[in-house]
Write a protein that holds these residues in place. Structure first.
Motif, short mmCIF file in Angstrom:
data_model
loop_
_atom_site.label_atom_id
_atom_site.label_comp_id
_atom_site.label_asym_id
_atom_site.label_seq_id
_atom_site.Cartn_x
_atom_site.Cartn_y
_atom_site.Cartn_z
N TYR A 158 0.73 -1.24 -0.18
CA TYR A 158 -0.09 0.03 -0.02
C TYR A 158 0.49 1.03 -0.15
CZ TYR A 158 -3.87 -3.00 1.62
OH TYR A 158 -4.76 -4.00 1.78
N PRO A 159 0.30 2.11 -0.89
CA PRO A 159 1.43 3.39 -0.73
C PRO A 159 0.86 4.39 0.32
CG PRO A 159 -0.16 3.76 -2.69
CD PRO A 159 -0.44 2.23 -2.06
N ASP A 160 1.52 5.40 0.58
CA ASP A 160 1.23 6.34 1.65
C ASP A 160 0.09 6.95 1.17
OD1 ASP A 160 2.72 6.03 3.90
OD2 ASP A 160 3.75 7.98 3.77
N GLU A 161 -0.08 7.24 -0.10
CA GLU A 161 -1.27 8.08 -0.68
C GLU A 161 -2.67 7.46 -0.33
OE1 GLU A 161 1.75 7.41 -2.25
OE2 GLU A 161 2.39 9.24 -3.07
N LEU A 162 -2.58 6.00 -0.20
CA LEU A 162 -3.63 5.43 0.21
C LEU A 162 -4.39 5.94 1.73
CD1 LEU A 162 -6.11 3.37 0.48
CD2 LEU A 162 -4.21 1.65 1.44
N GLY A 164 -3.06 8.79 2.94
CA GLY A 164 -3.42 10.16 3.04
C GLY A 164 -4.68 10.44 2.30
N GLN A 165 -5.45 9.68 1.47
CA GLN A 165 -6.66 9.91 0.83
C GLN A 165 -7.77 9.62 1.80
OE1 GLN A 165 -6.74 10.98 -2.42
NE2 GLN A 165 -8.76 11.20 -1.84
N ILE A 166 -7.55 8.92 2.64
CA ILE A 166 -8.54 8.56 3.86
C ILE A 166 -8.64 9.76 4.72
CG2 ILE A 166 -8.98 7.27 5.73
CD1 ILE A 166 -7.67 4.84 4.28
N ALA A 167 -7.50 10.07 5.03
CA ALA A 167 -7.37 11.30 5.91
C ALA A 167 -8.08 12.66 5.18
CB ALA A 167 -5.94 11.54 6.35
N VAL A 168 -7.78 12.92 3.88
CA VAL A 168 -8.26 14.13 3.06
C VAL A 168 -9.60 13.72 2.86
CG1 VAL A 168 -8.20 14.88 1.12
CG2 VAL A 168 -6.14 14.36 1.74
N ASP A 190 -0.53 18.30 1.74
CA ASP A 190 -0.22 18.51 3.14
C ASP A 190 -0.13 17.29 4.09
OD1 ASP A 190 -0.90 21.16 2.48
OD2 ASP A 190 -3.03 21.01 3.03
N TYR A 191 -1.02 16.08 3.50
CA TYR A 191 -0.85 14.91 4.25
C TYR A 191 0.69 14.28 3.96
CZ TYR A 191 -0.75 9.95 5.13
OH TYR A 191 -0.39 8.59 5.59
N MET A 192 0.92 14.39 2.60
CA MET A 192 2.48 13.76 2.37
C MET A 192 3.85 14.63 2.99
SD MET A 192 1.87 10.87 0.61
CE MET A 192 3.68 10.49 0.06
N ARG A 193 3.39 15.63 3.29
CA ARG A 193 4.40 16.55 3.90
C ARG A 193 4.45 16.54 5.29
NH1 ARG A 193 3.77 20.31 -0.56
NH2 ARG A 193 2.07 21.44 0.82
N SER A 194 3.18 15.86 5.79
CA SER A 194 3.20 15.92 7.48
C SER A 194 4.18 15.08 8.05
CB SER A 194 1.86 15.65 7.87
OG SER A 194 1.50 13.93 7.54
N LEU A 203 1.98 12.58 11.08
CA LEU A 203 0.95 13.36 11.85
C LEU A 203 -0.33 13.13 11.41
CD1 LEU A 203 0.80 15.28 14.34
CD2 LEU A 203 0.79 17.16 12.43
N PHE A 204 -0.72 13.25 10.24
CA PHE A 204 -2.35 13.36 9.90
C PHE A 204 -2.79 11.57 9.47
CE2 PHE A 204 -1.41 17.69 7.84
CZ PHE A 204 -1.59 18.32 8.96
N ASP A 205 -1.91 10.69 9.95
CA ASP A 205 -2.49 9.74 10.19
C ASP A 205 -3.25 9.29 11.58
OD1 ASP A 205 -1.68 7.95 7.62
OD2 ASP A 205 0.38 8.38 8.48
N CYS A 206 -2.82 10.39 12.29
CA CYS A 206 -3.23 10.30 13.69
C CYS A 206 -4.59 11.26 14.07
CB CYS A 206 -2.03 10.60 14.74
SG CYS A 206 -0.68 9.60 14.45
N CYS A 207 -5.66 10.89 14.83
CA CYS A 207 -6.71 11.85 15.35
C CYS A 207 -5.96 12.55 16.30
CB CYS A 207 -7.87 10.89 15.89
SG CYS A 207 -7.55 10.37 17.21
N PRO A 208 -6.70 13.92 16.60
CA PRO A 208 -6.25 14.80 17.61
C PRO A 208 -6.59 14.17 18.88
CG PRO A 208 -8.21 15.50 16.82
CD PRO A 208 -7.87 14.52 15.79
N ASN A 209 -6.04 14.80 20.07
CA ASN A 209 -6.74 14.55 21.46
C ASN A 209 -7.82 15.28 21.62
OD1 ASN A 209 -4.54 12.82 22.58
ND2 ASN A 209 -3.24 14.58 23.04
#
Lengths: 386, 138
Positions: A158-162, A164-168, A190-194, A203-209
């Protein structure tokens, strides 16, 4: 036996407290706010609640009698109550428990609720976890989820873009949700640069507190017909518990932990994944969504990248999911946000983000003890319908 | 300011032989007397057959990398000075998987499937942590 409960119980009220970064509010305060909102949403009086199930507050350390204290603060004397400890699987798990308790005759109407205050007052910072993990700096859910993403990417390419697409996609959904914690537009760039949090987890694979609470109310479908809102019946429920990431058990080690919960829930409902109109997938981290798409039979492992990048999880796609933004963008409401959104979609209350003619909704949960040895996790699921 | 010390193992009846062996430079786990299953984490029961009879056997120390991550954002103040550091799950030749650190290898050169062997990191007079490095011997 399980099939006999299908459709006989309903979620009649949902609510949340204020949520976001709210350091001054107590865990109990959030719990009570959410509970009151759910009771009012149902059009019930407080005295009609005779069952109380509350998720164990994860951050607060030892809290004896937590559920009974919630009941006491609400002025309720339940005939059935328990503090439940399935982490993020507690929301769906407590609804399943409520159905069984009502069916057994222990009570009639059950409040299920939770709250988290990430900065609890008067509590020393504690480090939970196993003597076999914590000395190596493997602390918390982030490390387990990074290992899970690593293995998903290794096993299936699976590529990171997968991810990222979920987060976006969820972020786009959150822009339609005025209550969402994370509404700032996010692009795939933004996701790929996080930054890395725990490589390969960004960072953008993770939810906030999130500081806040949530609640829902379960009663019989028969009683539900006399209440304020359209009836949302529980057609299926399931759970399973495993430790597959580190505890090899021969041939079983390749099976996904959520598969059993899915089989139970769909079997009880007499439905298949193709019957779903909308889904709320437990997504504290993006690899969770990938897991559940496969474990719940929505697509095969090798189909996940195409399924997601073709927009099948968006409002225009095959299965609009996490329509309020999910844990990743609405906020970490431990799955109670998912139940609230699932119920509202089925009721048709979602306004700008309403999925047209939403009749069947899957809600999943996931949680447990990631930094214990072996890391054990609980999976839970509900299938809601008109 | 005071330094926050790293958490170290506090052994119990089930886990003490593991840590005592590590402190002597041996990797030992329980092997079930009844079904031969080698288990981790240490436990009062064999998870395969529920037998309570076992022997603490010395393992080969050979393993392969099952998964590895690099922690960039410390999850606890005690590890703030260590980032970026790897946490690796290795699969031992005898079957069990355990968390550890890979040493003597840059983080970006760790790979799944890489052969590794145990080394022992003496932390203080009482505690030794088993870690792994790229295999040198065959």
């Amino acid at each position: 036996m399980m099939g006999s409960l299908s459709g006989r119980y309903a979620i009649v009220g949902v609510g949340t407290s204020r949520f976001g970064k709210l350091q001054g509010v107590s865990t109990m305060g959030f719990t009570l706010e959410a509970a009151k909102q759910a009771i009012e949403d149902a059009g019930l009086s407080r005295d009609q609640v005779d069952g109380v199930l509350v998720m164990m507050p994860a951050i607060m350390g030892e809290q004896h009698g937590w559920a009974a204290r919630v009941a006491a603060y609400l002025g309720v004397e339940p005939t059935f109550s328990a503090t439940m400890d399935l982490g993020g699987a507690t929301a769906c798990g407590s609804v399943q428990t409520a159905m069984a308790a009502i069916d057994a005759g222990y009570c009639h109407t059950v409040l299920c609720c939770f709250a988290t205050q990430n900065w609890p007052q008067g509590v020393a910072m504690q480090l939970f976890g196993s003597e076999f993990q914590v000395p190596y700096g493997d602390v918390g859910a982030i490390c387990l989820m990074a290992h899970i993403k690593r293995r998903q990417q290794y096993d299936y390419g699976y590529p990171d873009e997968l991810y990222g697409q979920i987060a976006v996609t969820w972020r786009q959904h959150a822009q339609l949700n005025p209550e969402a914690q994370m509404r700032k537009p996010m692009s795939l760039d933004d996701y790929m640069r996080s930054r890395w949090v725990a490589e390969p987890l960004r960072l953008f694979d993770c939810c906030p507190n999130t500081d806040g609470g949530g609640a829902c109310i379960v009663t019989s479908a028969e009683r539900a017909r006399d209440l304020a809102k359209p009836v949302v019946r529980i057609l299926g429920a399931g759970q399973s518990h495993s430790s597959e990431i580190i505890h090899p058990r021969g041939a079983e080690q390749r099976s996904l932990g959520g598969t059993k919960a899915a089989t139970m829930a769909f079997g009880m409902a007499g439905l298949t994944p193709s019957d779903l109109d909308v889904a709320q997938i437990y997504d504290a981290f993006t690899p969770r969504v990938v897991h559940d798409l496969v474990a719940y039979g929505i697509c095969a492992s090798e189909e996940v990248p195409e399924f997601v990048t073709r927009g099948n999880l968006t409002f225009a796609g095959r299965l609009p999911s996490n329509t309020a933004g999910g844990l990743l963008s609405e906020g970490h409401l431990s799955g109670f946000g998912h139940i609230r959104e699932g119920v509202r979609q089925i009721r048709g209350e979602c306004g700008d983000r309403q999925v047209a003619d939403a009749q069947v909704c899957l809600v999943t949960g996931y949680g447990g003890a990631p930094h214990e040895a072996p890391p054990t996790v609980s999976y839970s699921a509900l299938i809601l319908a008109r | 300011m005071f330094a926050i010390e790293k958490p170290l193992p506090r052994a119990n009846e089930d886990t003490a032989p593991y840590w005592a062996a590590a402190h002597k430079g041996e990797l030992r786990l329980q092997r079930c007397d009844d079904c031969g299953h080698v288990r981790f984490p240490p436990s009062a029961l064999c998870p395969r057959c529920l037998s309570q009879h076992h022997e603490w056997v010395k393992l080969s120390g050979r393993a392969t990398v099952f998964s590895w991550i690099v922690v960039h954002q410390s999850q606890h103040p005690a590890f703030n000075g260590d980032t970026p550091y790897n946490v690796t799950i290795v699969e031992l030749e005898e079957g069990p998987r355990m968390h550890t650190h890979i040493v003597d290898c840059p983080n970006d050169q760790i790979r799944i499937g890489m052969p590794v062997e145990v080394v022992f990191d003496r932390v203080n007079d009482e505690v030794t942590l088993p870690k792994f490095r790229p295999a040198k011997s065959k």
